[in-house]
Design an enzyme around this catalytic site. Structure first.
Site, PDB file in Angstrom:
ATOM      1  N   GLY A  53      13.743 -45.198  29.282  1.00 39.87           N
ATOM      2  CA  GLY A  53      12.808 -45.137  28.157  1.00 39.87           C
ATOM      3  C   GLY A  53      12.943 -43.762  27.550  1.00 39.87           C
ATOM      4  CD  GLU A  54      12.766 -40.031  24.558  1.00 42.19           C
ATOM      5  OE1 GLU A  54      13.636 -40.810  24.170  1.00 42.19           O
ATOM      6  OE2 GLU A  54      13.010 -38.855  24.878  1.00 42.19           O
ATOM      7  CB  SER A  55      12.449 -38.411  30.308  1.00 43.86           C
ATOM      8  OG  SER A  55      13.186 -37.617  29.420  1.00 43.86           O
ATOM      9  CB  CYS A  86      18.320 -44.483  31.406  1.00 42.45           C
ATOM     10  SG  CYS A  86      19.041 -43.792  29.929  1.00 42.45           S
ATOM     11  NE  ARG A 104      15.380 -35.880  27.597  1.00 41.86           N
ATOM     12  CZ  ARG A 104      14.402 -35.721  26.711  1.00 41.86           C
ATOM     13  NH1 ARG A 104      13.745 -34.594  26.642  1.00 41.86           N
ATOM     14  NH2 ARG A 104      14.080 -36.711  25.906  1.00 41.86           N
ATOM     15  CB  ILE A 133      19.969 -47.184  25.577  1.00 43.04           C
ATOM     16  CG1 ILE A 133      20.448 -48.639  25.675  1.00 43.04           C
ATOM     17  CG2 ILE A 133      19.079 -46.995  24.349  1.00 43.04           C
ATOM     18  CD1 ILE A 133      19.356 -49.635  25.969  1.00 43.04           C
ATOM     19  NE  ARG A 134      17.334 -41.751  21.858  1.00 44.09           N
ATOM     20  CZ  ARG A 134      16.969 -40.472  21.824  1.00 44.09           C
ATOM     21  NH1 ARG A 134      17.761 -39.575  21.317  1.00 44.09           N
ATOM     22  NH2 ARG A 134      15.815 -40.110  22.297  1.00 44.09           N
ATOM     23  CG  HIS A 167      19.361 -49.136  30.468  1.00 40.59           C
ATOM     24  ND1 HIS A 167      18.006 -48.952  30.595  1.00 40.59           N
ATOM     25  CD2 HIS A 167      19.814 -48.093  29.740  1.00 40.59           C
ATOM     26  CE1 HIS A 167      17.644 -47.851  29.961  1.00 40.59           C
ATOM     27  NE2 HIS A 167      18.725 -47.300  29.434  1.00 40.59           N
ATOM     28  CD  GLU A 169      16.979 -51.603  32.739  1.00 42.29           C
ATOM     29  OE1 GLU A 169      17.841 -51.289  33.585  1.00 42.29           O
ATOM     30  OE2 GLU A 169      16.640 -50.850  31.802  1.00 42.29           O
TER      31      GLU A 169
HETATM   32  N1  GLN Z   1      17.169 -40.397  25.804  1.00 44.37           N
HETATM   33  C1  GLN Z   1      16.161 -40.686  26.782  1.00 44.37           C
HETATM   34  C2  GLN Z   1      15.570 -39.403  27.379  1.00 44.37           C
HETATM   35  O1  GLN Z   1      16.109 -38.376  27.226  1.00 44.37           O
HETATM   36  C3  GLN Z   1      16.720 -41.555  27.890  1.00 44.37           C
HETATM   37  C4  GLN Z   1      17.207 -42.833  27.295  1.00 44.37           C
HETATM   38  C5  GLN Z   1      16.964 -44.050  28.150  1.00 44.37           C
HETATM   39  O2  GLN Z   1      16.274 -44.019  29.164  1.00 44.37           O
HETATM   40  N2  GLN Z   1      17.470 -45.167  27.713  1.00 44.37           N
HETATM   41  O3  GLN Z   1      14.545 -39.454  27.995  1.00 44.37           O
END
Ligand code: GLN
Length: 191
Positions: A53-55, A86, A104, A133-134, A167, A169
């Protein structure tokens, strides 16, 4: 009953929930999935998933309830199996629960999301479909690598913890979720 915790603050938590449910059916293991939102949810879990997700958002969401502080202490003291993907892997590295360092968003803008076949060396398997993903990148020397994108390490297994920059999942492959259940079950049975 095996209790599998999933940190529910942000990110791909529902996909992980579905994967762990399917993995338990495949293994014929009875599990309870516990959604972790606050510190009092942690006690009694036998394994935990830290979704992507987005840490930064996760840390902000966790601050009010101290979920993570409790979780880091619990993981360190009980040595429960952990699957971090991730952003989950980022948190594990930042908290020094794994010694492999991570950067990151390190794949850069143009290719910040992509899919690619990976080679793995884990539970007798050698291929895995990688969804990035990113994604972050491991930095420096990786401790006990288990997954590679070409020559680059994208998964490590340190003691009770698996940290992946991709990922699982978001694929149909339940290998890592099955590992989580099997090792939690193994720990419980040998107590
Ligand atoms: N870019 C996100 C971060 O820095 C990590 C991306 C992800 O979990 N898919 O937190």
């Amino acid at each position: 009953m095996l209790v599998i915790g999933i940190a529910m603050l942000q990110g791909s938590r529902h996909e992980h929930m579905e994967s762990i449910r399917k993995a338990s059916e495949d293994l014929d293991a009875e599990i309870e999935i516990r959604e972790l939102r606050k510190s009092t949810d942690v006690d009694g879990i036998h394994a935990v998933i830290l979704p992507g997700g987005e840490s930064t958002a996760m840390k902000i969401a966790a601050r009010s309830e101290d979920l993570y502080e409790e979780l880091w202490k619990y993981i360190a003291s009980k040595q429960i199996p952990v699957l971090g993907t991730c952003a989950g892997a980022i948190l594990l590295s930042q908290k020094n629960l794994i010694s492999t360092k991570i950067r990151r968003n390190a794949f850069g803008r143009q290719i910040n999301s992509f899919e690619s076949e990976l080679s793995i060396d884990f539970e007798d398997q050698d291929r895995f479909h990688g969804v990035f993903i990113r994604a972050p990148r491991f930095d420096g020397k990786a401790v006990n690598p288990i997954a590679w994108l070409d020559d680059e390490v994208v998964g490590v297994s340190e003691n009770n913890i698996i940290a992946l920059t991709f990922h699982p999942e978001l694929t149909d492959n339940l290998l890592f979720h099955q590992w989580l259940i099997s090792s939690a079950k193994h720990n419980l049975d040998s107590k």
